[in-house]
Write a protein that holds these residues in place. Structure first.
Motif, PDB file in Angstrom:
ATOM      1  N   VAL A 166       0.719  -0.996  -0.136  1.00 45.64           N
ATOM      2  CA  VAL A 166       0.100  -0.063  -0.094  1.00 45.64           C
ATOM      3  C   VAL A 166       0.985   0.996  -0.160  1.00 45.64           C
ATOM      4  CG1 VAL A 166      -1.631   1.402   1.523  1.00 45.64           C
ATOM      5  CG2 VAL A 166      -1.957  -1.042   1.106  1.00 45.64           C
ATOM      6  N   SER A 167       0.435   2.291  -0.804  1.00 45.97           N
ATOM      7  CA  SER A 167       0.924   3.426  -0.655  1.00 45.97           C
ATOM      8  C   SER A 167      -0.189   4.492  -0.175  1.00 45.97           C
ATOM      9  CB  SER A 167       1.732   4.116  -1.669  1.00 45.97           C
ATOM     10  OG  SER A 167       0.899   4.158  -2.860  1.00 45.97           O
ATOM     11  N   LEU A 168       0.275   5.531   0.580  1.00 43.14           N
ATOM     12  CA  LEU A 168      -0.802   6.501   0.984  1.00 43.14           C
ATOM     13  C   LEU A 168       0.124   7.922   1.021  1.00 43.14           C
ATOM     14  CD1 LEU A 168      -3.454   7.325   1.851  1.00 43.14           C
ATOM     15  CD2 LEU A 168      -3.101   6.801   4.270  1.00 43.14           C
ATOM     16  N   ASN A 169      -0.270   8.891   0.205  1.00 44.09           N
ATOM     17  CA  ASN A 169       0.441  10.079   0.056  1.00 44.09           C
ATOM     18  C   ASN A 169      -0.491  11.165  -0.033  1.00 44.09           C
ATOM     19  OD1 ASN A 169       2.715   8.690  -0.452  1.00 44.09           O
ATOM     20  ND2 ASN A 169       2.461   8.329  -2.415  1.00 44.09           N
ATOM     21  N   ILE A 170       0.141  12.515   0.533  1.00 39.74           N
ATOM     22  CA  ILE A 170      -0.596  13.934   0.468  1.00 39.74           C
ATOM     23  C   ILE A 170       0.004  14.557  -0.677  1.00 39.74           C
ATOM     24  CG2 ILE A 170      -1.313  15.743   1.975  1.00 39.74           C
ATOM     25  CD1 ILE A 170      -2.351  13.348   3.010  1.00 39.74           C
ATOM     26  N   TYR A 171      -0.936  15.116  -1.291  1.00 43.11           N
ATOM     27  CA  TYR A 171      -0.476  15.899  -2.339  1.00 43.11           C
ATOM     28  C   TYR A 171      -1.095  17.549  -2.557  1.00 43.11           C
ATOM     29  CZ  TYR A 171       0.855  11.662  -4.621  1.00 43.11           C
ATOM     30  OH  TYR A 171       1.577  10.428  -4.912  1.00 43.11           O
ATOM     31  N   ASP A 172      -0.440  18.343  -3.058  1.00 38.58           N
ATOM     32  CA  ASP A 172      -1.048  19.823  -3.027  1.00 38.58           C
ATOM     33  C   ASP A 172      -2.080  19.995  -4.294  1.00 38.58           C
ATOM     34  OD1 ASP A 172       0.664  20.250  -5.188  1.00 38.58           O
ATOM     35  OD2 ASP A 172       1.772  21.703  -3.877  1.00 38.58           O
ATOM     36  N   LEU A 173      -2.665  21.111  -4.477  1.00 41.46           N
ATOM     37  CA  LEU A 173      -3.322  21.279  -5.480  1.00 41.46           C
ATOM     38  C   LEU A 173      -2.673  21.118  -7.018  1.00 41.46           C
ATOM     39  CD1 LEU A 173      -5.965  24.104  -4.454  1.00 41.46           C
ATOM     40  CD2 LEU A 173      -6.399  21.688  -4.519  1.00 41.46           C
ATOM     41  N   ARG A 174      -1.586  21.110  -6.991  1.00 42.44           N
ATOM     42  CA  ARG A 174      -0.804  21.123  -7.951  1.00 42.44           C
ATOM     43  C   ARG A 174      -0.311  19.883  -8.556  1.00 42.44           C
ATOM     44  NH1 ARG A 174       3.207  26.775  -8.448  1.00 42.44           N
ATOM     45  NH2 ARG A 174       1.339  28.132  -7.999  1.00 42.44           N
ATOM     46  N   GLY A 175      -0.630  18.857  -7.731  1.00 46.31           N
ATOM     47  CA  GLY A 175      -0.373  17.352  -7.591  1.00 46.31           C
ATOM     48  C   GLY A 175       1.096  17.263  -7.217  1.00 46.31           C
ATOM     49  N   LYS A 219      -2.212  -2.356  -5.682  1.00 45.65           N
ATOM     50  CA  LYS A 219      -2.394  -3.049  -7.230  1.00 45.65           C
ATOM     51  C   LYS A 219      -3.467  -3.207  -7.884  1.00 45.65           C
ATOM     52  CE  LYS A 219      -2.090  -8.203  -5.503  1.00 45.65           C
ATOM     53  NZ  LYS A 219      -1.308  -9.354  -5.937  1.00 45.65           N
ATOM     54  N   ASP A 220      -4.524  -3.086  -6.898  1.00 46.02           N
ATOM     55  CA  ASP A 220      -6.094  -3.356  -7.497  1.00 46.02           C
ATOM     56  C   ASP A 220      -7.047  -2.325  -7.088  1.00 46.02           C
ATOM     57  OD1 ASP A 220      -5.428  -6.198  -8.563  1.00 46.02           O
ATOM     58  OD2 ASP A 220      -5.480  -6.909  -6.102  1.00 46.02           O
ATOM     59  N   PHE A 221      -6.396  -1.137  -6.614  1.00 49.45           N
ATOM     60  CA  PHE A 221      -7.429  -0.088  -6.306  1.00 49.45           C
ATOM     61  C   PHE A 221      -6.583   1.302  -6.164  1.00 49.45           C
ATOM     62  CE2 PHE A 221      -8.910   2.716  -2.931  1.00 49.45           C
ATOM     63  CZ  PHE A 221     -10.175   2.758  -3.205  1.00 49.45           C
ATOM     64  N   VAL A 222      -7.174   2.256  -6.550  1.00 42.45           N
ATOM     65  CA  VAL A 222      -6.782   3.631  -6.470  1.00 42.45           C
ATOM     66  C   VAL A 222      -7.949   4.588  -6.111  1.00 42.45           C
ATOM     67  CG1 VAL A 222      -5.786   5.656  -7.676  1.00 42.45           C
ATOM     68  CG2 VAL A 222      -5.006   3.411  -8.211  1.00 42.45           C
ATOM     69  N   GLY A 223      -7.586   5.319  -4.916  1.00 46.99           N
ATOM     70  CA  GLY A 223      -8.684   6.049  -4.376  1.00 46.99           C
ATOM     71  C   GLY A 223      -8.322   7.509  -3.891  1.00 46.99           C
ATOM     72  N   THR A 224      -8.753   8.493  -4.149  1.00 46.53           N
ATOM     73  CA  THR A 224      -8.523   9.885  -3.934  1.00 46.53           C
ATOM     74  C   THR A 224      -9.570  10.701  -3.186  1.00 46.53           C
ATOM     75  OG1 THR A 224      -6.819   9.911  -5.771  1.00 46.53           O
ATOM     76  CG2 THR A 224      -7.432  11.959  -4.706  1.00 46.53           C
ATOM     77  N   ARG A 225      -9.215  11.357  -2.020  1.00 45.43           N
ATOM     78  CA  ARG A 225     -10.200  12.337  -1.693  1.00 45.43           C
ATOM     79  C   ARG A 225      -9.610  13.676  -1.223  1.00 45.43           C
ATOM     80  NH1 ARG A 225     -15.000  10.210  -0.335  1.00 45.43           N
ATOM     81  NH2 ARG A 225     -15.290   7.917  -0.336  1.00 45.43           N
ATOM     82  N   LYS A 226     -10.239  14.620  -0.976  1.00 46.26           N
ATOM     83  CA  LYS A 226     -10.000  15.934  -0.574  1.00 46.26           C
ATOM     84  C   LYS A 226     -10.218  16.409   0.727  1.00 46.26           C
ATOM     85  CE  LYS A 226     -12.187  19.476  -2.142  1.00 46.26           C
ATOM     86  NZ  LYS A 226     -12.968  20.508  -3.266  1.00 46.26           N
ATOM     87  N   MET A 227      -9.216  17.227   1.257  1.00 48.02           N
ATOM     88  CA  MET A 227      -9.163  17.689   2.651  1.00 48.02           C
ATOM     89  C   MET A 227      -8.657  18.941   2.844  1.00 48.02           C
ATOM     90  SD  MET A 227      -5.643  16.208   4.547  1.00 48.02           S
ATOM     91  CE  MET A 227      -5.965  14.472   4.288  1.00 48.02           C
ATOM     92  N   VAL A 228      -9.119  19.674   4.051  1.00 53.28           N
ATOM     93  CA  VAL A 228      -8.626  21.193   3.979  1.00 53.28           C
ATOM     94  C   VAL A 228      -8.209  21.296   5.378  1.00 53.28           C
ATOM     95  CG1 VAL A 228      -9.731  23.451   4.080  1.00 53.28           C
ATOM     96  CG2 VAL A 228     -10.820  21.800   2.674  1.00 53.28           C
ATOM     97  N   ARG A 229      -6.917  22.166   5.153  1.00 52.68           N
ATOM     98  CA  ARG A 229      -6.287  22.460   6.435  1.00 52.68           C
ATOM     99  C   ARG A 229      -6.477  23.911   6.629  1.00 52.68           C
ATOM    100  NH1 ARG A 229      -0.754  23.603   8.779  1.00 52.68           N
ATOM    101  NH2 ARG A 229      -0.830  22.368  10.748  1.00 52.68           N
ATOM    102  N   PHE A 230      -6.871  24.329   7.980  1.00 52.46           N
ATOM    103  CA  PHE A 230      -7.049  25.940   8.048  1.00 52.46           C
ATOM    104  C   PHE A 230      -6.202  26.232   9.146  1.00 52.46           C
ATOM    105  CE2 PHE A 230     -10.054  23.820  10.982  1.00 52.46           C
ATOM    106  CZ  PHE A 230      -9.869  24.497  12.146  1.00 52.46           C
TER     107      PHE A 230
END
Length: 230
Positions: A166-175, A219-230
């Motif tokens: 598994v990989s789990l990464n955080i990205y900014d709006l520019r990817g 290897k069988d799944f990709v999912g992406t969701r959005k979060m907001v930091r204030f």
């Protein structure tokens, strides 16, 4: 006694019972054993299989001597007596509950409930059985982080139906990559997982307020969701 039953869980059994009335009842003891016929059939199955990788979890436990014939003897589960009604007398429905955490998943256990009076006379009043087991997700899932929006910490939940890298990464709006929470070489078991992000980047410095994305990949799944930091 109007009922005695068990609800299996992950590494535990929860026992319930109820009485319609009690007379001279000091309390209850609960006894447990591995159900003998289950152990016999399990031993026969293990004898016919040579490789541990082909065995179910219960078979591996037997082969590793974590369960055996001694476990078919009755042992008391509770350390202290479970109190009955005050002064030993009650009229009307009373409900009881006890959690047994001394069990192994995928092993069939038999329980007996013993009532104890003030003269220490003991009477077996009921039997029940249960097989604890782990609960495995049926499908891949990436949940919403909580809290969202967040200031300091947020928790990401995801589910894996099989053991997998598994990989789990955080990205900014520019990817652009902000933080690796779970690296791609990490193999996680089939389970319900959660990972906490503290709002820092790869260098350990706090990131700015704004929108970010988290991406879970196997290897069988990709999912992406959005979060907001204030």
């Amino acid at each position: 006694m109007s009922g005695f039953w068990a609800q299996p869980g992950d590494g535990l059994d929860t026992l319930f019972w109820q009485t319609e009335s009690e007379q001279d009842n000091l309390g209850f003891d609960i006894y447990r054993r591995v159900e003998p016929a289950f152990l016999d059939s399990l031993a026969k199955a293990v004898e016919s299989v040579k490789q541990d990788s082909l065995l179910h979890n219960a078979g591996r436990l037997l082969r590793a001597n974590r369960v055996g014939s001694d476990d078919t003897l009755w042992v008391r589960v509770n350390k202290n007596i479970i109190p009955g009604a005050e002064s030993g007398v009650s009229y009307g429905l009373r409900k009881y509950q006890y959690i047994d955490r001394g069990v192994l998943n995928d092993i069939l256990y038999e329980y007996k409930l013993v009532s104890v009076d003030f003269a220490d006379v003991r009477d077996t009043v009921a039997y029940t059985m249960a097989m604890p087991r782990s609960f495995i997700p049926l499908r891949y899932s990436l949940g919403h982080n909580f809290p969202n929006p967040f200031r300091a910490l947020t928790t990401i939940h995801f589910e894996l139906p099989v053991k997998t890298p598994v990989s789990l990464n955080i990205y900014d709006l520019r990817g652009r990559l902000v933080k690796r929470l779970v690296t791609a070489d990490k193999v996680l078991r089939a389970d319900f997982h959660r990972v906490v992000w503290d709002g820092t980047n790869e260098a350990g410095r706090p990131v700015g307020a704004g929108q970010y994305f988290y991406r879970l990949q196997t290897k069988d799944f990709v999912g992406t969701r959005k979060m907001v930091r204030f």
